[in-house]
Design an enzyme around this catalytic site. Sequence first.
Site, PDB file in Angstrom:
ATOM      1  N   GLY A  14       0.817  -1.225   0.000  1.00 26.05           N
ATOM      2  CA  GLY A  14       0.000   0.000   0.000  1.00 26.05           C
ATOM      3  C   GLY A  14       0.844   1.265   0.000  1.00 26.05           C
ATOM      4  O   GLY A  14       2.074   1.224   0.032  1.00 26.05           O
ATOM      5  N   GLN A  15       0.121   2.380  -0.013  1.00 27.66           N
ATOM      6  CA  GLN A  15       0.750   3.710  -0.083  1.00 27.66           C
ATOM      7  C   GLN A  15       1.724   4.011   1.049  1.00 27.66           C
ATOM      8  O   GLN A  15       2.810   4.506   0.819  1.00 27.66           O
ATOM      9  CB  GLN A  15      -0.330   4.760   0.126  1.00 27.66           C
ATOM     10  CG  GLN A  15      -1.307   5.108  -0.877  1.00 27.66           C
ATOM     11  CD  GLN A  15      -1.756   6.504  -0.451  1.00 27.66           C
ATOM     12  OE1 GLN A  15      -1.098   7.472  -0.832  1.00 27.66           O
ATOM     13  NE2 GLN A  15      -2.789   6.587   0.366  1.00 27.66           N
ATOM     14  N   ASP A 159      -1.157  12.941  14.449  1.00 28.65           N
ATOM     15  CA  ASP A 159      -1.893  14.087  14.998  1.00 28.65           C
ATOM     16  C   ASP A 159      -0.983  14.912  15.914  1.00 28.65           C
ATOM     17  O   ASP A 159      -0.998  16.147  15.878  1.00 28.65           O
ATOM     18  CB  ASP A 159      -3.109  13.587  15.798  1.00 28.65           C
ATOM     19  CG  ASP A 159      -3.888  12.549  15.020  1.00 28.65           C
ATOM     20  OD1 ASP A 159      -4.444  12.893  13.980  1.00 28.65           O
ATOM     21  OD2 ASP A 159      -3.900  11.370  15.439  1.00 28.65           O
ATOM     22  N   HIS A 187      -8.356   8.655  17.325  1.00 32.11           N
ATOM     23  CA  HIS A 187      -7.788   9.178  16.065  1.00 32.11           C
ATOM     24  C   HIS A 187      -8.966   9.404  15.116  1.00 32.11           C
ATOM     25  O   HIS A 187      -9.252   8.611  14.230  1.00 32.11           O
ATOM     26  CB  HIS A 187      -6.774   8.196  15.480  1.00 32.11           C
ATOM     27  CG  HIS A 187      -6.261   8.627  14.140  1.00 32.11           C
ATOM     28  ND1 HIS A 187      -5.537   9.787  13.953  1.00 32.11           N
ATOM     29  CD2 HIS A 187      -6.386   8.077  12.912  1.00 32.11           C
ATOM     30  CE1 HIS A 187      -5.242   9.923  12.673  1.00 32.11           C
ATOM     31  NE2 HIS A 187      -5.750   8.894  12.017  1.00 32.11           N
TER      32      HIS A 187
HETATM   33  P1  NAD Z   1      -3.677   1.552   0.833  1.00 30.70           P
HETATM   34  O1  NAD Z   1      -5.027   1.197   0.331  1.00 30.70           O
HETATM   35  O2  NAD Z   1      -2.726   2.265  -0.072  1.00 30.70           O
HETATM   36  O3  NAD Z   1      -2.938   0.226   1.308  1.00 30.70           O
HETATM   37  C1  NAD Z   1      -3.547  -0.697   2.152  1.00 30.70           C
HETATM   38  C2  NAD Z   1      -2.961  -2.041   1.797  1.00 30.70           C
HETATM   39  O4  NAD Z   1      -3.449  -2.964   2.746  1.00 30.70           O
HETATM   40  C3  NAD Z   1      -3.391  -2.540   0.398  1.00 30.70           C
HETATM   41  O5  NAD Z   1      -2.242  -2.877  -0.350  1.00 30.70           O
HETATM   42  C4  NAD Z   1      -4.253  -3.763   0.716  1.00 30.70           C
HETATM   43  O6  NAD Z   1      -4.127  -4.796  -0.256  1.00 30.70           O
HETATM   44  C5  NAD Z   1      -3.668  -4.177   2.066  1.00 30.70           C
HETATM   45  N1  NAD Z   1      -4.559  -5.016   2.873  1.00 30.70           N
HETATM   46  C6  NAD Z   1      -5.911  -4.968   2.957  1.00 30.70           C
HETATM   47  N2  NAD Z   1      -6.360  -5.937   3.754  1.00 30.70           N
HETATM   48  C7  NAD Z   1      -5.265  -6.588   4.229  1.00 30.70           C
HETATM   49  C8  NAD Z   1      -5.082  -7.698   5.098  1.00 30.70           C
HETATM   50  N3  NAD Z   1      -6.122  -8.346   5.634  1.00 30.70           N
HETATM   51  N4  NAD Z   1      -3.821  -8.106   5.347  1.00 30.70           N
HETATM   52  C9  NAD Z   1      -2.753  -7.486   4.785  1.00 30.70           C
HETATM   53  N5  NAD Z   1      -2.874  -6.447   3.932  1.00 30.70           N
HETATM   54  C10 NAD Z   1      -4.120  -6.005   3.674  1.00 30.70           C
HETATM   55  O7  NAD Z   1      -3.865   2.349   2.201  1.00 30.70           O
HETATM   56  P2  NAD Z   1      -2.804   3.244   2.986  1.00 30.70           P
HETATM   57  O8  NAD Z   1      -2.922   4.642   2.474  1.00 30.70           O
HETATM   58  O9  NAD Z   1      -1.491   2.580   3.025  1.00 30.70           O
HETATM   59  O10 NAD Z   1      -3.493   3.268   4.440  1.00 30.70           O
HETATM   60  C11 NAD Z   1      -3.587   2.079   5.207  1.00 30.70           C
HETATM   61  C12 NAD Z   1      -4.450   2.322   6.444  1.00 30.70           C
HETATM   62  O11 NAD Z   1      -3.810   3.262   7.313  1.00 30.70           O
HETATM   63  C13 NAD Z   1      -5.825   2.913   6.136  1.00 30.70           C
HETATM   64  O12 NAD Z   1      -6.801   2.304   6.981  1.00 30.70           O
HETATM   65  C14 NAD Z   1      -5.667   4.375   6.503  1.00 30.70           C
HETATM   66  O13 NAD Z   1      -6.900   4.992   6.808  1.00 30.70           O
HETATM   67  C15 NAD Z   1      -4.770   4.254   7.711  1.00 30.70           C
HETATM   68  N6  NAD Z   1      -4.045   5.460   8.115  1.00 30.70           N
HETATM   69  C16 NAD Z   1      -3.941   5.702   9.455  1.00 30.70           C
HETATM   70  C17 NAD Z   1      -3.244   6.814   9.895  1.00 30.70           C
HETATM   71  C18 NAD Z   1      -3.121   7.103  11.358  1.00 30.70           C
HETATM   72  O14 NAD Z   1      -2.642   8.206  11.698  1.00 30.70           O
HETATM   73  N7  NAD Z   1      -3.487   6.222  12.285  1.00 30.70           N
HETATM   74  C19 NAD Z   1      -2.646   7.659   8.973  1.00 30.70           C
HETATM   75  C20 NAD Z   1      -2.770   7.387   7.612  1.00 30.70           C
HETATM   76  C21 NAD Z   1      -3.496   6.278   7.192  1.00 30.70           C
HETATM   77  C1  LMR Z   2      -4.910  10.761   8.645  1.00 34.32           C
HETATM   78  O1  LMR Z   2      -5.114  11.246   9.749  1.00 34.32           O
HETATM   79  O2  LMR Z   2      -4.351  11.409   7.737  1.00 34.32           O
HETATM   80  C2  LMR Z   2      -5.301   9.329   8.368  1.00 34.32           C
HETATM   81  O3  LMR Z   2      -5.987   8.775   9.462  1.00 34.32           O
HETATM   82  C3  LMR Z   2      -6.068   9.151   7.111  1.00 34.32           C
HETATM   83  C4  LMR Z   2      -7.477   9.667   7.227  1.00 34.32           C
HETATM   84  O4  LMR Z   2      -8.411   8.927   6.906  1.00 34.32           O
HETATM   85  O5  LMR Z   2      -7.641  10.821   7.624  1.00 34.32           O
END
Ligand code: NAD
Ligand code: LMR
Length: 329
Positions: A14-15, A159, A187
């Site tokens: 993922g990203q 945050d 969050h």
């Molecule tokens: P993304 O969609 O680019 O990547 C997520 C990856 O997870 C994908 O490649 C997908 O195939 C994989 N995936 C899905 N289900 C899975 C599983 N059961 N096992 C293993 N891999 C699995 O998303 P992203 O931008 O990398 O974000 C990932 C998560 O992090 C999202 O839920 C996003 O909201 C969260 N996030 C949280 C914060 C925070 O501050 N807590 C910040 C940014 C993003």
């Molecule tokens: C963030 O705070 O940037 C992440 O949790 C992604 C979102 O859904 O806001």
Amino acid sequence: MKTPVRIAVTGAAGQINYSLLFRIASGELFGPKQPVILHLLEIPQAMDHLQGIVMELEDCAYPLLYAIHPTHDPNVAFRDVDYAFLIGARPRGPGMKRADLLDANAQIFATQGQALNQHAHRNVKVLICGNPANTNCLVAIANAPELDSKNFTAMTRLDHNRAISMLAHQCGVLTSDIKCMTVWGNHSCTQYPDVYHAKVKGKPAIQLIDEQWVIDTFVPTIQFRGAEIIKIRGQSSAASAANAAIDHMQTWVNGTAHGDWASMAVPSDGIYGISKDLVFSFPVTCKNGGYEIVPDLEINKISNERLKLSEKELQEERKQIKNLLRNRK
Ligand code: NAD
Ligand code: LMR
């Protein structure tokens, strides 16, 4: 050179991981003398994409990267791991709340909690980043009854960093001049970035800024920063989230500096009147690989109302996934 540490990272294709994996493999997380072995978990449909990332990691010729194990099986991914970054989950799109992801994502953390329970090192440090992070963390804890719940934390460091950056900008100082920032709660947009204990170059921040600016501008900007990024970028934050994940784990492992603390979402022990059955972001100090919630802070009326609002939201989220909490009393 030390014995390599095993680090599981989920959502590896993922990203966020397009930044995080390279920073871990380069030695940025644990320093130049600590070799790492990466256990990369993805879903079966993303294994081809993951293979491309594995090739890129190999092409960096990182001296500290001893091995890479890509897999779609959580029971393989978490075997003997010392650290686990649970990132893999669906991100939200424009107009969604993070809690809207609960139905899609919470089950992932039940399955992975069980696999960690069975296979991970007993002192594994787990960081949950996939949203909604606090409640996913609660689900993982409930499904890992043989692991100490203090091994599990959820990420509010992004945050925390956002709040430090905005306050530093407002005061015309460096981010390193800001200490004791706190993000309380979920969050989500009920999170409460609290400047009442923060210090700017050793002085109470609240003496240097206008309280009305805090209420009208600072708090809502931090609360809605994630949504604002999604609106502008079309995708959720990634490099800054990877950076926060590194900061969070480094602080947990290496400790907080004297006179400072960090924000981490951790299981509540009832402190500050927050219900014990929630994962809530608190100010924490870290030492010798453990953390303690900072006690005895004076919480004013404005802050207390905000904490209660976030607690209420987490209680609602908890109700929504209570069928996944059955494995722990
Ligand atoms: P993304 O969609 O680019 O990547 C997520 C990856 O997870 C994908 O490649 C997908 O195939 C994989 N995936 C899905 N289900 C899975 C599983 N059961 N096992 C293993 N891999 C699995 O998303 P992203 O931008 O990398 O974000 C990932 C998560 O992090 C999202 O839920 C996003 O909201 C969260 N996030 C949280 C914060 C925070 O501050 N807590 C910040 C940014 C993003
Ligand atoms: C963030 O705070 O940037 C992440 O949790 C992604 C979102 O859904 O806001």
